[in-house]
Design a protein around this motif. Structure first.
Motif, PDB file in Angstrom:
ATOM      1  N   ALA A   1      -0.885  -3.321   6.761  1.00  0.00           N
ATOM      2  CA  ALA A   1      -0.178  -2.224   7.419  1.00  0.00           C
ATOM      3  C   ALA A   1       0.753  -1.555   6.419  1.00  0.00           C
ATOM      4  O   ALA A   1       1.332  -2.220   5.550  1.00  0.00           O
ATOM      5  CB  ALA A   1       0.619  -2.738   8.617  1.00  0.00           C
ATOM      6  N   VAL A   2       0.898  -0.241   6.556  1.00  0.00           N
ATOM      7  CA  VAL A   2       1.764   0.555   5.677  1.00  0.00           C
ATOM      8  C   VAL A   2       2.700   1.392   6.531  1.00  0.00           C
ATOM      9  O   VAL A   2       2.286   1.983   7.526  1.00  0.00           O
ATOM     10  CB  VAL A   2       0.912   1.478   4.775  1.00  0.00           C
ATOM     11  N   ASN A   3       3.982   1.418   6.148  1.00  0.00           N
ATOM     12  CA  ASN A   3       4.914   2.308   6.845  1.00  0.00           C
ATOM     13  C   ASN A   3       5.622   3.260   5.887  1.00  0.00           C
ATOM     14  O   ASN A   3       6.357   4.140   6.327  1.00  0.00           O
ATOM     15  CB  ASN A   3       5.947   1.505   7.639  1.00  0.00           C
ATOM     16  N   THR A   4       5.386   3.095   4.587  1.00  0.00           N
ATOM     17  CA  THR A   4       6.033   3.942   3.589  1.00  0.00           C
ATOM     18  C   THR A   4       5.021   4.317   2.515  1.00  0.00           C
ATOM     19  O   THR A   4       4.327   3.438   1.986  1.00  0.00           O
ATOM     20  CB  THR A   4       7.220   3.209   2.927  1.00  0.00           C
ATOM     21  N   VAL A   5       4.959   5.605   2.202  1.00  0.00           N
ATOM     22  CA  VAL A   5       4.051   6.084   1.160  1.00  0.00           C
ATOM     23  C   VAL A   5       4.864   6.810   0.094  1.00  0.00           C
ATOM     24  O   VAL A   5       5.723   7.640   0.405  1.00  0.00           O
ATOM     25  CB  VAL A   5       2.982   7.032   1.737  1.00  0.00           C
TER      26      VAL A   5
END
Length: 271
Positions: free
Chosen positions: A85-89
């Motif tokens: 899961a990713v919440n920051t790019v």
């Protein structure tokens, strides 16, 4: 040139991320702005390419895109890859997009800011097995919490997460309700609290006084789950701390500066 950042999700109107990051930009005299963008699931791929084309310096990812965005990015931080899961790019110098997950570490920082670090051997119950739960479970494991039980409406999904962790136990919501007195820390790790018609995942009949009960939802500040836990004289941890700490870690990834988290937590909490 002025930098710009965003948060994408569905829903997005409730998000306080623009308020938080724009306040930090002003406090640190950074020439940047941050905006919310409503992106539905079927539009995610086009949205990511639009952010790339229009020169976003970075962006946050909220529900329901934290898992779906992984194959759309150019590179993943090893922990984000493990969490799934990713919440920051972050936009790298060569224009590529790199994904991070700051949710889990943000939650642990928030939890321990309130209860300290002496509870790491306590029995923990996570309610939920989605992207946020995965991030929190891995971060808690990394911090030394090694007695974690995961319950979920679909038990198979909880079992899959337990296998990924190589630690813990998966149980049903019904079993969690019956065993609730056995847990010292109970964490509501789903987005269900955003729904005004939210129903508790199970009754808190067996919740013990003084149990630490946390919710990752920060708006509303006191979710129905926390309200019921407070009625049972539990020690409650709102989602504001996690929200601010995960945002601060994202901010550091983007700009290599540390914003004031204590003041922001007090501001958002209305203190």
């Amino acid at each position: 040139m002025k930098k710009w950042f965003a948060v994408i999700g569905d829903p997005i109107a409730h998000s306080k991320s623009p308020q938080m990051h724009n306040t930090w930009f002003a406090e640190l005299n950074i020439n940047a702005t941050y905006i919310p963008i409503h992106v539905q699931a079927q539009d995610l791929s086009r949205a990511v390419e639009s952010l790339r084309l229009l020169g976003a310096s970075g962006f946050n990812v909220t529900i329901p895109h934290k898992e779906a965005i992984l194959p759309l990015l150019d590179e993943l931080d090893p922990m984000a890859q493990r969490m799934g899961a990713v919440n920051t790019v972050v936009r790298l110098a060569d224009g590529r997009f790199k994904g991070y997950n700051t949710d889990g570490v943000g939650f642990v920082r928030s939890l321990e800011a309130q209860i300290g670090t002496t509870h790491r051997k306590d029995a923990v119950l996570l309610i939920g097995a989605g992207g946020a739960a995965r991030g929190i479970a891995f971060a808690m494991q990394q911090a030394g919490y090694d007695h974690i039980t995961i319950c979920n409406r679909t038990v198979a999904r909880a079992e899959a997460l337990v296998q990924e962790l190589n630690m813990g136990t998966a149980i049903s919501l019904q079993q969690a309700e019956l065993d609730l007195a056995n847990y010292n820390i109970v964490i509501q790790v789903t987005s269900a609290g955003l729904n005004q018609n939210f129903a508790l995942p199970f009754a808190l009949t067996h919740l013990q006084r003084g149990t630490v009960v946390a919710d990752i939802v920060y708006n509303p500040l006191i979710t129905p789950f926390l309200a019921e836990a407070k009625h049972k004289e539990a020690t409650i941890v709102t989602g504001v701390g996690m929200f601010v700490h995960q945002g601060a870690i994202a901010f550091e990834h983007w700009l290599q500066q540390q914003p004031d988290t204590n003041l922001m937590i007090a501001t958002i909490s209305g203190n």
